[in-house]
Write a protein that holds these residues in place. Structure first.
Motif, short mmCIF file in Angstrom:
data_model
loop_
_atom_site.label_atom_id
_atom_site.label_comp_id
_atom_site.label_asym_id
_atom_site.label_seq_id
_atom_site.Cartn_x
_atom_site.Cartn_y
_atom_site.Cartn_z
N GLN A 390 28.50 24.17 43.22
CA GLN A 390 28.96 22.81 43.43
C GLN A 390 30.39 22.65 42.91
N ASN A 391 30.63 23.21 41.73
CA ASN A 391 31.98 23.18 41.17
C ASN A 391 32.57 24.59 41.31
N PRO A 392 33.39 24.83 42.34
CA PRO A 392 33.87 26.20 42.59
C PRO A 392 34.70 26.75 41.44
N GLU A 393 35.27 25.88 40.62
CA GLU A 393 36.10 26.36 39.50
C GLU A 393 35.32 27.30 38.58
N HIS A 394 34.02 27.06 38.48
CA HIS A 394 33.20 27.89 37.60
C HIS A 394 33.18 29.35 38.05
N GLN A 395 33.47 29.58 39.34
CA GLN A 395 33.37 30.93 39.88
C GLN A 395 34.67 31.72 39.75
N PHE A 396 35.78 31.02 39.54
CA PHE A 396 37.08 31.69 39.62
C PHE A 396 37.35 32.57 38.40
N LEU A 397 37.92 33.74 38.69
CA LEU A 397 38.14 34.72 37.62
C LEU A 397 39.58 35.21 37.49
N THR A 398 40.42 34.87 38.46
CA THR A 398 41.79 35.42 38.42
C THR A 398 42.82 34.29 38.54
N ASP A 399 44.10 34.69 38.67
CA ASP A 399 45.16 33.69 38.61
C ASP A 399 45.80 33.33 39.95
N THR A 400 45.42 34.00 41.03
CA THR A 400 45.91 33.57 42.35
C THR A 400 44.77 33.65 43.36
N GLU B 165 28.60 23.67 30.11
CA GLU B 165 29.71 24.26 30.87
C GLU B 165 29.71 25.79 30.74
N VAL B 166 29.47 26.27 29.52
CA VAL B 166 29.44 27.72 29.30
C VAL B 166 28.33 28.33 30.14
N GLU B 167 27.15 27.70 30.14
CA GLU B 167 26.03 28.23 30.92
C GLU B 167 26.37 28.28 32.40
N ALA B 168 27.02 27.20 32.89
CA ALA B 168 27.37 27.14 34.32
C ALA B 168 28.38 28.22 34.67
N VAL B 169 29.38 28.41 33.81
CA VAL B 169 30.41 29.42 34.08
C VAL B 169 29.79 30.82 34.02
N GLN B 170 28.93 31.05 33.03
CA GLN B 170 28.27 32.36 32.91
C GLN B 170 27.48 32.67 34.18
N TRP B 191 35.24 37.02 29.17
CA TRP B 191 35.42 36.16 28.00
C TRP B 191 36.72 35.37 28.09
N GLN B 192 37.77 36.09 28.55
CA GLN B 192 39.07 35.43 28.74
C GLN B 192 38.89 34.24 29.68
N ARG B 193 38.16 34.47 30.76
CA ARG B 193 38.02 33.45 31.78
C ARG B 193 37.13 32.30 31.30
N TYR B 194 36.08 32.65 30.50
CA TYR B 194 35.25 31.57 29.94
C TYR B 194 36.14 30.63 29.15
N VAL B 195 36.95 31.26 28.28
CA VAL B 195 37.79 30.46 27.39
C VAL B 195 38.75 29.61 28.23
N LEU B 199 38.52 25.71 28.36
CA LEU B 199 39.68 25.03 27.78
C LEU B 199 40.26 24.02 28.77
N ILE B 200 40.43 24.46 30.02
CA ILE B 200 41.01 23.57 31.04
C ILE B 200 40.11 22.35 31.24
N ASN B 201 38.81 22.62 31.43
CA ASN B 201 37.90 21.50 31.66
C ASN B 201 37.77 20.64 30.41
#
Lengths: 582, 264
Positions: A390-400, B165-170, B191-195, B199-201
């Motif tokens: 639902q929130n695609p941001e959760h899936q993103f892993l890179t910078d572009t 949020e952590v659970e959803a990102v994981q 881990w970098q991406r979790y942070v 952080l952004i959210n």
């Protein structure tokens, strides 16, 4: 005339830019909100709705800075000369995501928070909390923790918390954006109750339904300009077509009215309610008693092979003693579009997580692609089934955007530079992301974030693609584009599972629909058959589309309605063709 | 339906839930001070067990809650202990190439483990048993301006949201697979991406919350009405008094006996 006696808010030639060097976000806005009136502000994403709302409570320019020209008067006093804390007493603002505005832990504490800050008397606050709990219908949750509430309850609490401060104007920023139909209806009823109590209301939305008929004024914002204002009937008659092209969801009744105008019929008044639409159709002679409206029946041709996924009597608990699923059986066949519908908390997302292996099936049986689910590892399963969150941001892993797609390609074993570039280009073009390929995924628009989410999940040619709430944060055009992409993917033989509570989407696109409620499956069949089962819809807190409600009313009037009519376009084609034939 | 939030306040019919919030805050500071004074793992270990017993008994916190909330911190504490095994000077008791474990490292490592774990566990006890609102009220009663008291403890309100949020990102990351590199490099990237994501959210949420507080009259006046009040009882002092006595006893034992026993 004393303006403040008649109007709660007056905007006089208001323009605003965040920075002097930047372009103007709002341009020459002139409008007013009459005391006790119900107003709707509508516009597509990025039209400036939130910026406009921030002018009411003084957040702009007091907190945001920027350059404000013209004058915003609240109860006769300029916001530029008022302090934010004084405006807080007059303007109540229910944020788009009320959960973020909660400052306490429990429901009743949250309602008391605002008046406590404003130094209301203790007894007055206690009385007000009681009244508002009762009025908003969340009395039984008064001791609940705020993060344990459902979407509808969160909206109601947000509204109650703001009402407790006894404001003269209330601004509701897209309060029903992600609510199921029943919760949406409850919020609408609450708004009408407030109107009857003399509170001025501004409802911000990108989706209009027949509730719009109750409004005193609609304001249409596009690219920072007010392109239309007036009472709903006159405005939709005059500007309906233009609003439609902006990508705003219009009620199906209005779509019918606009379709009739496009076909050359002259309407004196735009029909908004079902009753008005039927009256229009009868008065134009497009429908006559005893006639038939016949459409081809939708036949669901289930693939003859074995299902890709087969679940039997699945029960699932998160370990808190409560069962999110209480015995669900569900098959998913190759190449079908299945919609799983139900209110928030019905068990839809839990099921999706079981299918992709994030939740483990411990009770009942679940076979995924010919193997019991327990024998799959999540990364291996990801080659066969994908989920667009639902929130695609959760899936993103890179910078572009490009890197994001590369990541998925590499995780599927594609490392050759040429092959990588070729596959990446293919996906960028398919999802129309080429222009933003070097942008950061977090900086994309809501629509592009969704597309990127889909792009990353399409790598590896999954057999099943699950899309969680396709309409979440999207306007009509974005949703349609996304659904067209889904249809194109389906044509390639991929099964699409759409998790939604938007019945218009279900009716238009789904081959099959499964209805979930309280962890149980109440229906599994074609959408047309579902709409013949009002009890099931009621149990699942769903609602028929306006078009289906109208077809039901026509049947009651002796009109023979047959077959599957997926949307207003089909409906208009049939009745216009009938007339031509007659 | 969401999963349970383990690190959050719950209404329980427990002694610690009924203890005056500001006293519990003082208790956390006392425990922290004691743990920084301790020089042997014996006192740290005893204090850890006492805080754990207090959480399970007087707080009625379930062992599952303790485990689920503390696993990351206890894990970090364990890594910190291993790190200290190797970096401290002293007599070498084991070596492999350039890696050496010293006798001093073996003693001081657990001191750091218990220091981190006990301080965090006592903070968790405060979170599990204290309504943020009551804590704020008790701090204001102790003389702190309510704007500051509230701002500090608004963070506690967001812990469950961050956990969600952590659970959803994981969950979302786990279905993306692994692009390249070693398992360690992959984990580091995640881990970098979790942070980053959190952080952004978190910043977005913080901005909305700050605006919402303004819109809801926060800071309208120096004063504020309190619908719910908290009341101090003399019996509430039992917790800090007993803690001070235990800490004093442990420090005394360290100085007179345990330090010598461990060769410190």
């Amino acid at each position: 005339m004393n303006e403040s006696a008649v109007f709660s808010a007056v905007f006089k030639d208001v323009s605003y830019s965040y920075h002097e060097e930047d372009g103007t976000v709002l341009k020459n806005l002139d409008f007013s909100l009459t005391k006790g009136s119900f107003n709707i502000l509508v516009g597509p994403g990025g039209s400036g709705k939130s910026t406009l709302c921030n002018l009411f409570n003084g957040r702009t320019p007091h907190l945001m800075g920027g350059k404000l020209e013209g004058e915003v008067l609240i109860e006769g006093k300029s916001t530029a000369d008022s302090e934010m804390k004084d405006l807080a007493c007059r303007v109540g603002y229910v944020f788009q995501d009320p959960e973020s505005m909660f400052a306490t832990l429990s429901v009743e504490d949250e309602i008391a928070f605002g008046p406590e800050n404003l130094l209301f008397e203790k007894q007055e606050i206690l009385d007000s909390v009681e009244d508002l709990l009762d009025m908003t219908g969340i009395e039984e949750y008064r001791h609940n923790l705020v993060w344990n509430l459902s979407g509808g309850q969160i909206q109601k609490l947000g509204l109650a918390s703001v009402l407790a401060m006894k404001p003269e104007i209330i601004i509701l920023d897209e309060p029903t954006a992600n609510l199921d139909p029943t919760a949406t209806r409850q919020v609408h009823e609450l708004i009408l109750k407030l109107k009857s109590e003399g509170i001025t209301i501004l409802l911000v939305t990108r989706e209009l339904d027949d509730f719009v008929s109750q409004a005193d004024q609609i304001l249409v914002l596009h690219k920072g300009e007010l392109i239309g204002k007036g009472n709903p009937y006159d405005l939709l008659l005059e500007k309906g077509e233009e609003i439609d092209t902006l990508g705003v969801w219009l009620p199906e009744t209005v779509e019918i009215g606009l379709g009739l105008m496009a076909a050359g019929y002259s309407l004196e008044r735009m029909p908004i309610t079902i009753k008005e639409t039927m009256e229009t159709l009868f008065s134009l002679g497009l429908i006559k008693e005893g006639e038939s409206i016949k459409a081809p029946h939708k036949v669901y041709e289930q693939s003859s092979g074995a299902p890709l996924i087969s679940g039997k009597d699945i029960r699932f608990s998160y370990g808190n003693g409560l069962y999110a699923l209480k015995g669900i059986s569900l098959d998913i066949h190759p190449g079908e579009m299945l919609a799983i519908v139900g209110r928030n908390g019905a068990g839809k997302s839990t099921t999706a997580k079981l299918l992709i292996g994030l939740n483990k099936c411990k009770e009942g049986s679940l076979d995924l692609f010919g193997k019991p689910s327990g024998k799959w590892k999540v990364p291996d399963l990801a080659n066969h089934i994908s989920l667009v969150f639902q929130n695609p941001e959760h899936q993103f892993l890179t910078d572009t955007v490009s890197d994001e797609i590369d990541y998925s390609l590499q995780s599927h074993g594609i490392f050759d530079k040429n092959k990588l570039a070729e596959e990446r280009e293919k996906l960028l073009q398919m999802l129309e992301l080429t222009e933003v390929k070097d942008d950061h995924p977090f900086s994309l628009s809501a629509g592009n974030k969704r597309r990127l989410g889909v792009a990353t999940m399409l790598v590896g040619d999954p057999k099943v693609l699950i899309v969680d709430e396709p309409t979440y944060g999207q306007d009509r055009e974005m949703t349609r584009t996304l659904m067209q992409i889904m249809c194109a993917i389906q044509e390639r033989g991929v099964s699409i599972v759409m998790i939604s509570h938007d019945m218009r989407l279900v009716e238009e696109y789904a081959d099959r629909v499964a209805v979930f409620s309280e962890g149980l499956k109440h229906f599994d069949g074609v959408p047309t058959d579902l709409f013949k089962e009002p009890e099931i819809l009621k149990t699942a807190y769903l609602q028929q589309t306006l078009l289906n409600q109208m077809l039901g009313c026509l049947k009651e009037k002796g009109i023979n309605v047959e077959g599957h009519i997926p949307g207003t376009e089909s409906f208009l084609k049939i009745i216009l063709k009938n007339r031509e034939a007659a | 339906m969401s999963q349970s939030n383990f690190l959050s306040f719950k209404e329980r019919n427990s002694t610690l839930n009924g203890t005056y919030p500001f006293i519990k805050l003082i208790w956390v500071f006392l425990v922290a001070i004691g743990l920084f004074i301790f020089q042997t793992p014996i006192s740290g270990g005893i204090m850890f067990l006492l805080v754990l017993t207090l959480a399970l008994g007087a707080g009625k916190i379930s062992p599952v809650e303790v485990f689920r909330s503390g696993i990351i911190v206890f894990g970090l504490g364990f890594l910190l202990m291993l790190f200290h095994f190797f970096i401290n000077p002293g007599e070498v008791v084991w070596s492999l190439g350039f890696l050496t474990i010293t006798d001093y490292g073996l003693v001081i490592g657990p001191v750091f483990f218990f220091r981190l774990s006990t301080i965090v566990l006592s903070s968790f006890v405060l979170i599990w048993t204290t309504d943020t609102r009551d804590l704020m009220t008790s701090m204001v009663k102790a003389g702190m301006p309510y704007r500051y008291a509230y701002t500090i403890f608004l963070a506690l309100r967001f812990l469950p949201l961050i956990q969600k949020e952590v659970e959803a990102v994981q969950s979302a990351h786990s279905i993306r697979g692994r692009a390249a590199g070693s398992s360690f490099a992959h984990r580091f990237k995640l881990w970098q991406r979790y942070v980053f994501t959190i952080l952004i959210n978190g910043l977005r949420k913080a901005e909305v919350t700050a605006d919402a507080l303004e819109c809801r009259g926060f800071g309208y006046s120096e004063k504020r009405t309190y619908v719910k009040d908290v009341h101090f009882k003399t019996a509430d002092l039992i917790l800090p008094v007993i803690t001070v006595l235990i800490l004093a006893g442990l420090i005394y034992m360290e100085q007179t006996s345990w330090k010598a026993l461990l060769g410190l």
